[in-house]
Design a protein around this motif. Sequence first.
Motif, short mmCIF file in Angstrom:
data_model
loop_
_atom_site.label_atom_id
_atom_site.label_comp_id
_atom_site.label_asym_id
_atom_site.label_seq_id
_atom_site.Cartn_x
_atom_site.Cartn_y
_atom_site.Cartn_z
N UNK B 276 0.93 -1.13 -0.06
CA UNK B 276 0.03 0.03 -0.10
C UNK B 276 0.88 1.33 -0.07
N UNK B 277 1.85 1.36 0.89
CA UNK B 277 2.75 2.41 0.68
C UNK B 277 3.51 2.56 -0.41
N UNK B 278 3.86 1.40 -0.99
CA UNK B 278 4.65 1.54 -2.45
C UNK B 278 3.70 2.12 -3.40
N UNK B 279 2.53 1.62 -3.50
CA UNK B 279 1.21 2.32 -4.46
C UNK B 279 1.27 3.81 -4.12
N UNK B 280 1.19 4.02 -2.86
CA UNK B 280 0.85 5.59 -2.51
C UNK B 280 2.29 6.27 -2.82
N UNK B 405 -6.04 8.50 1.73
CA UNK B 405 -5.00 7.59 2.03
C UNK B 405 -3.67 8.06 1.63
N UNK B 406 -3.87 8.76 0.23
CA UNK B 406 -2.52 9.18 -0.43
C UNK B 406 -1.87 10.37 0.67
N UNK B 407 -2.81 11.30 1.11
CA UNK B 407 -2.32 12.32 2.03
C UNK B 407 -1.72 11.92 3.20
N UNK B 408 -2.54 10.94 3.55
CA UNK B 408 -1.95 10.29 5.08
C UNK B 408 -0.40 9.75 4.70
N UNK B 409 -0.47 9.02 3.45
CA UNK B 409 0.93 8.34 3.42
C UNK B 409 2.02 9.42 3.18
N UNK B 410 1.63 10.68 2.67
CA UNK B 410 2.57 11.52 2.39
C UNK B 410 3.34 12.12 3.76
#
Lengths: 428, 429
Positions: B276-280, B405-410
């Motif tokens: 998931x983190x790789x995709x993000x 999700x992407x904002x959180x991963x950022x």
Amino acid sequence: MSDIFEHKRCPGGITVSAIKDGKFKSNCIVIRFIVPLKEETASAYSILADILATSNRSYPSKEQLTERTAELYGSAINAFSYRVGDYQVVGLSIIFIGDEYTIGGEVISNTAAQLLLDCIFDPHLEDGHFSEKYFKLRKQEIVDQIESSVNNKRQYALWKAGQIIFEDEPCACSALGTAETAKKITLDNLTDAYHTLLSQAAVDITFCGGQDMQNLEAEVVKAFDGIDRSNVCEPVFYSPSPLKSSTAHGEEEMDVSQAKMVMAFKGGEEKPDIYADKVMCAMFGGSPTSKLFMNVREKLSLCYYCAAGLVECKNTLIVDSGVDTDKIPTAREEILRQLEAMQKGDFTDEELYNTKLYVSGAFRSNYDSVGDMNSWYFYQFVRGTSYSPDQVAKLVMSVTREDIVNSAKRFELDTVYVLKPDEGGVGK
Amino acid sequence: MSYTKEIISSERTGDKYSLIHHSSGLDVLVWKMDGFTTTEALFGTKYGSVNNRFKTVDTGDFITVPDGIAHYLEHKLFENEDCDVFELYAKTGASANAFTSFCETAYTFSCSENYEESLEILLNFVQKPYFTDENVEKERGIIAQEIKMSNDSPDRACFFNLLKAMYHNHPVKIDIAGTVESIQEITPELLYKCYYTFYNLHNMVLCIAGNVEEEKVIELCDKCLIPAEDKQLEVTFPDEPPEIVTRRVTAKYTVGTPLFSAGFKCPPFKGDEMVKMEVCAGILLQMLFGSMTPWYKQLFEEGLINSTFSFEVFNAEEGFFCCICSGESKDPDLVFERCLQRIDSAKSGELDRRLFEIIQKSRYGSMIRGFNNVENCAETMFENHLQGTDAFTASDILAKLRFEDVCEAFGALFDTSKAALSIIYNNVE
């Protein structure tokens, strides 16, 4: 295996190949423009292809066009420029997923094909010229690209060797041109190059993918209507490179730790049986059980790599190797000895059969990629044939021992080029 | 021998493959692709250049082995007691190869006929090591040549200098092939020790895609696989602080325009969370620095970057994860500064939801195209299985991903204090 293959010649020097194969989830359209390779125009055509692939009237910047292609499920428009014999092949391609794989059945194939056509036929112009700002950027970029050719030492050695091997022939020039000629190009030159390309280049178009693209095919061919193509280039791809009266030698020093040696052999005037040449080349140095790999690398540990390749249109065989400086003379002798073995027929029937199996298998593997099938039929066009991979696999299997010996016997040493470490480079 | 079977499938594309747990200890993955001519096979192990410290029930304590030994072992396995493996493949027409990466070693073949014979060769030779003083010594020269060739590549130097600037202790910073000095320490005994540790069927996988029949593969596995005892392998990595080693590192080579690689060191992840983190991270790199952004347009138009500019997520569950931007520039320091500014401005809420949606759609299309390719399908099964996921994990995560999700991963991925820059300047001015 393809469901449908069609090849046709349209008016105005346009050839079209269409391959439909239901197993593919994507489609690819390639439009190639073929012009004589000249140092003074090579850079302009390369810059032109880059500009066309990154903008059009509706999407005038790379940022906008990329966003549009991303919306079309990551479709990709790419520019290319490469040499085939003494010709430069420039153009654009687009790859896009099949309509049946979009979310909710969205039809994108027509839009994708139109986007490609707009890039070529409806470019972003300002007062009849390409954008000066983007022209200057692309020009600088191509100069950088030419100057960066030194970064990859193996490619650099091949390029420098090519200038000696094909001295005074058009193909001594890179498809990017030279930094000097690129710097001199003006906006007017670029506009002229655009009009010349559309009106005078031979055009080869291939469609390959999982869906029927007959409607797109008609649209693409129609886009050339209205362009005066009465003076179109008729390429003759086969132009063998003459053998020099004595072997030419070139040498250059650089801060590298491993030397590169390139040896070129010329095959004479007569047009050869290309598939016999392919098998001979694979047995000599183009497969994991080749003479060069098994002897020069594996048995004698003279080189890390030592491989042979054909420059088909120039009837030239090139061996390139990575070697320790002190082993250069031994490696050179051994490479010559292995070619001599081929010429004397010093190989077993089993070696011959195995190589044919390897080469025919490699040809048949083209069936599994839209990109490979596109290239396959372009190279068939270059050879003036339209064989399928299966047909070529059969031709390969019919190559005889005598064919191989005759093929090998034609090749004589023409050039040796060495890129070797300078004093500072040893043991870096 | 017996086996149990699972079907791994993608709801979105209808693609599926079988995961067979073979009683020998090996997991076998078979993806039959209708209409395709070629067969692609990978037989490999979860063993790469980073695995230089390990223990098993046989070794007792943890032991450390020389750098480059996984790669050396890969070279040597191609030699059987009686012949070279390439000579065996020559009879089938297959194209054989092998590779060693940071975390994996794989032996591969690709063919358009006789895959059964090639598979038998593959399964047999990988299970039959043959190392002697003489043949190990002979390989040293060939590998030293390979290392020297790599040393002449400025791109490779730029990349490894960046890893050294980011990682204090993690072996990912060491070149996969080792050094001319480190390979001098490699002996047949050490090679056998590594072989029997990592080339245990419980630590391996066989992946085949394309023109293939599952029953035939199982039949050949039954015939060729030698059941293995689980040796309780444990690998360990040194503690790695979250901070970088140094902000900036430079070197000189003969190059055209200077080269650069800018890296953002991120915390390591495992399993589905890592995917998931790789995709993000991939999406975020495109949202921050991609050619659709005003940032890219501005730097491109200022002549600071050119078309060589690219980015990648570089990670594995073996304890490293970073985001890397690379390219050529007349002023790499300024590009780096602008990258950091871009991160700072994104932190204050400049991530664009619309751009996220376009990129998500675009990546979905790329994924569909990837499932069109036999080699890609075999490799995707291989890499994912060894990382504890499956070939469709990334596409499933991508389909369900939300902008939030992407904002959180950022926040978790991009920390400007953990960014480093590697530059290669031209040494001929």
